[in-house]
Design an enzyme around this catalytic site. Sequence first.
Site, short mmCIF file in Angstrom:
data_model
loop_
_atom_site.label_atom_id
_atom_site.label_comp_id
_atom_site.label_asym_id
_atom_site.label_seq_id
_atom_site.Cartn_x
_atom_site.Cartn_y
_atom_site.Cartn_z
N LEU A 67 10.17 58.33 41.04
CA LEU A 67 11.50 58.73 40.53
C LEU A 67 12.53 59.09 41.71
CD1 LEU A 67 9.99 62.30 39.48
CD2 LEU A 67 9.77 60.47 38.52
N GLY A 322 12.00 63.37 29.92
CA GLY A 322 12.41 62.88 31.36
C GLY A 322 11.48 63.01 32.36
N GLU A 323 12.13 62.73 33.49
CA GLU A 323 11.19 63.19 34.99
C GLU A 323 9.88 61.98 34.96
OE1 GLU A 323 10.57 67.02 35.03
OE2 GLU A 323 12.51 67.50 35.44
N GLY A 324 10.12 60.83 34.60
CA GLY A 324 8.90 59.87 34.21
C GLY A 324 8.18 60.57 33.22
#
Length: 353
Positions: A67, A322-324
């Site tokens: 990230l 989000g955030e992967g």
Amino acid sequence: MSRLNLDDFSDLIERPDAGVRRDAEERRERLAVPPGSLGRLDELAEWLAAAQAAVPVKPVEHPRVVLFAADHGVASLGVSARPAGSAHELVRKVLDGESPVSVLARRLGAGIRIVDAGLDCEPELLPEEVVRHRVRRGSGRIDVENALTAEEAEAALRMGIALADEEADAGTDLVVLGDLSVGGTTVAATLIAALCGTDASVVTGRGGATIDDLAWMRKCAAIRDALRRARPVLGDQIELLAAVGGADVAAMTGFLLQCAVRRTPVILDGVVSAACALVAQRAAFRAPDWWLAGQASGEPGQSKALDRMALNPLLDHGVTVGEGTGALLALPLVQAAAALAAELPVREVEETH
């Protein structure tokens, strides 16, 4: 140090092994389950086999979530539901194990690496291994000024390249790529609109933390103004990243390119990683062959970018956090595809006399 030339990647990146892919397809035809009955999992397994240059395909045993974190100056215009300069809070939640990506990574046995490319906070607020790669504090407001200097853009690209080498050398066999940013979707939409030749309204979405109509209009205006600054430098990826990118976006672009050089497959998350992938594709047209689109995030810019790269999302669950997270949800699917291709029994081929 000589100036980085992203066009060099076009010569460095080869496609996954087509011969191996054919061997994987041939093996699939001999599995004890009917051809086509596993749907897209067959295609996934064959892609992974070609990336690994191995038949049968090997299991994905060392996945890593990477990230890239940064604050974008354009967030000060009120284009995000989160306050400008607050991306470090997102980082802290991941580090403390309190974010969706942390929960999933624990469950799936994937390590998480967070890279501070351009957070707008005191470095002391976060661990040294997170902040040590920081290129600069925050970035310029892309509607009126460059996000980075050309030197900073190049430094961020080089940093991403070095981190891709570190992951490959450490034995990471699949990367889940995401971002922790505030204002990042505005930057991503600008890059996608510039590279796809579309208007701001076509690519302006509501972001990970959904914004109201007024914020959407501010975001649209900011992207329109930033596009005027992006178009004159479209011919030079480094100038483009400096003008309307950010340290995280430039680092992710370098990371994606070098992952393709090192034959490390990557699952992309949302609109930010899609924008970086689009810039990387501009430099090296074969690079997207090494990437999967983990999920459809619902951001219009993401679907525009994925269409341009001919990447079809694996999942569509409406995950916008989000955030992967969305990309990480796709990891078990890739692992399942590999396991089925490698472990299902193969029919004996009858000899003809």
